[in-house]
Design a protein around this motif. Sequence first.
Motif, mmCIF file in Angstrom:
data_model
loop_
_atom_site.group_PDB
_atom_site.id
_atom_site.type_symbol
_atom_site.label_atom_id
_atom_site.label_comp_id
_atom_site.label_asym_id
_atom_site.label_seq_id
_atom_site.Cartn_x
_atom_site.Cartn_y
_atom_site.Cartn_z
ATOM 1 N N GLN A 1 -33.640 -4.430 30.443
ATOM 2 C CA GLN A 1 -33.834 -4.024 29.058
ATOM 3 C C GLN A 1 -33.850 -2.503 28.937
ATOM 4 O O GLN A 1 -33.322 -1.950 27.967
ATOM 5 C CB GLN A 1 -35.133 -4.603 28.509
ATOM 6 N N ALA A 2 -34.455 -1.824 29.916
ATOM 7 C CA ALA A 2 -34.451 -0.361 29.884
ATOM 8 C C ALA A 2 -33.021 0.180 29.971
ATOM 9 O O ALA A 2 -32.654 1.127 29.255
ATOM 10 C CB ALA A 2 -35.310 0.178 31.029
ATOM 11 N N LEU A 3 -32.187 -0.411 30.834
ATOM 12 C CA LEU A 3 -30.794 0.026 30.936
ATOM 13 C C LEU A 3 -30.035 -0.195 29.640
ATOM 14 O O LEU A 3 -29.246 0.656 29.213
ATOM 15 C CB LEU A 3 -30.111 -0.718 32.083
ATOM 16 N N VAL A 4 -30.260 -1.344 29.017
ATOM 17 C CA VAL A 4 -29.553 -1.635 27.765
ATOM 18 C C VAL A 4 -29.968 -0.658 26.667
ATOM 19 O O VAL A 4 -29.121 -0.134 25.928
ATOM 20 C CB VAL A 4 -29.811 -3.096 27.338
ATOM 21 N N LEU A 5 -31.270 -0.384 26.543
ATOM 22 C CA LEU A 5 -31.735 0.525 25.500
ATOM 23 C C LEU A 5 -31.233 1.949 25.732
ATOM 24 O O LEU A 5 -30.796 2.625 24.791
ATOM 25 C CB LEU A 5 -33.266 0.493 25.447
ATOM 26 N N VAL A 6 -31.284 2.409 26.976
ATOM 27 C CA VAL A 6 -30.786 3.763 27.268
ATOM 28 C C VAL A 6 -29.281 3.836 27.058
ATOM 29 O O VAL A 6 -28.757 4.804 26.482
ATOM 30 C CB VAL A 6 -31.162 4.154 28.714
ATOM 31 N N GLY A 7 -28.543 2.814 27.495
ATOM 32 C CA GLY A 7 -27.100 2.811 27.297
ATOM 33 C C GLY A 7 -26.720 2.778 25.836
ATOM 34 O O GLY A 7 -25.764 3.460 25.405
ATOM 35 N N LEU A 8 -27.431 1.980 25.042
ATOM 36 C CA LEU A 8 -27.150 1.944 23.608
ATOM 37 C C LEU A 8 -27.423 3.293 22.954
ATOM 38 O O LEU A 8 -26.681 3.714 22.054
ATOM 39 C CB LEU A 8 -28.001 0.868 22.938
ATOM 40 N N ARG A 9 -28.471 3.979 23.395
ATOM 41 C CA ARG A 9 -28.778 5.284 22.817
ATOM 42 C C ARG A 9 -27.691 6.298 23.139
ATOM 43 O O ARG A 9 -27.256 7.051 22.252
ATOM 44 C CB ARG A 9 -30.136 5.762 23.343
ATOM 45 N N TYR A 10 -27.231 6.327 24.389
ATOM 46 C CA TYR A 10 -26.150 7.253 24.740
ATOM 47 C C TYR A 10 -24.873 6.908 23.985
ATOM 48 O O TYR A 10 -24.155 7.798 23.511
ATOM 49 C CB TYR A 10 -25.908 7.213 26.245
ATOM 50 N N LEU A 11 -24.567 5.613 23.877
ATOM 51 C CA LEU A 11 -23.363 5.214 23.161
ATOM 52 C C LEU A 11 -23.456 5.565 21.686
ATOM 53 O O LEU A 11 -22.480 6.034 21.077
ATOM 54 C CB LEU A 11 -23.134 3.718 23.337
ATOM 55 N N GLN A 12 -24.628 5.363 21.093
ATOM 56 C CA GLN A 12 -24.794 5.673 19.673
ATOM 57 C C GLN A 12 -24.629 7.160 19.404
ATOM 58 O O GLN A 12 -23.893 7.565 18.494
ATOM 59 C CB GLN A 12 -26.177 5.206 19.206
ATOM 60 N N THR A 13 -25.304 8.021 20.194
ATOM 61 C CA THR A 13 -25.225 9.460 19.951
ATOM 62 C C THR A 13 -23.835 10.009 20.266
ATOM 63 O O THR A 13 -23.366 10.953 19.605
ATOM 64 C CB THR A 13 -26.277 10.185 20.791
ATOM 65 N N ALA A 14 -23.163 9.424 21.245
ATOM 66 C CA ALA A 14 -21.802 9.886 21.556
ATOM 67 C C ALA A 14 -20.830 9.519 20.449
ATOM 68 O O ALA A 14 -19.943 10.322 20.091
ATOM 69 C CB ALA A 14 -21.340 9.290 22.877
#
Length: 351
Positions: A279-292
């Motif tokens: 879940q931590a990986l998914v949340l961090v990945g979604l945040r990077y994808l969203q800001t990018a």
Amino acid sequence: MEPVLPLVLPLRLRIRLAQGLWLVSWLLALASGLTLLCSGHLLVQLWHLGTFLAPSCPFSALPKVALAAGTLALGTGLVGAGASRASLDAARYPPWRAVLGPLLVAGTAGGGGLLVLALGLALGLPGSLAAGLEEGLGAALAHYKDTEVPGHCHAKRLMDELQLRHHCCGRHGYKDWFGVQWVSSRYLDPSDQDVVDQIQSNVEGLYLTDGVPFSCCNPHSPRPCLQSRLSDPHAHPLFDPRQPNLNLWAQGCHGVLLGHLQGLASMLGSMLAVTFPLQALVLVGLRYLQTALEAVGGVIDEEGETQGYLFPGGLKDMLRTAWLQGGAAHRPAPEEVPQEEAPPKEGLPEA
């Protein structure tokens, strides 16, 4: 202010991030589904065995919290899979831009907090299970005879089913039945002198025997089961009461239930330990994808490099700004002091 943990993401890395995030999101959904199954199974077992667990034992909170944490983790995995899949198509991503931010906050605060709480309960609560079973099984043995007492009329049936199903006898062994009256008073003849002597020989006025209920017997044994006068070496010449040859279940129900429930709690804790980093990986990945993607207007195949980050500014500066803004909001505004009027000039006396 510099962003926190910035990451340069060219076109190729953005696409790989979205594809990898889709895979990890489905792994999170699978792990959270298994977490739901484990917590549901433990909750059902506690529902069946709740009679033999002390009401004050907090162990039953573990599967409930794990169910809530697994549900939110499953939702996070499905949201991550849907958002990463939609990010690869510029026409499908715009609906996600408005809801992805609140979903990330809810997933981090709610899902992450519940997972941490469930992990803490999985590590700490099994230690209280032994005391809860000790008290609960002691009460079950004491109420075994109360077949006509409201609230305890099912104690005999439940204890017999427990001993037959789990192949156990007593709390820690068959001799535990020697210290409680497990024969109902309606089966005792008050005119029988042996019964009267047996009751008067005990300071608590209980009818105690050196026997066990039928549910302690092993039905698969080829020899007859001994249920009465187990401590009398002359009652059964062919059997030695000091040896485990009485055809009774050798284990006590406390050890059997403790191992069973702690094994289920250990399995649930393992699934929670797998679910949390996913879940931590998914949340961090979604945040990077969203800001990018916000930097390129939501179009993932836009040429050029973009930058993803976790927070738009430094944590120290963000906290300082929030502190100063909060202090300024609570600081009373300076009141305007009216200017003092000049004292009137006294008239000079005429010469």
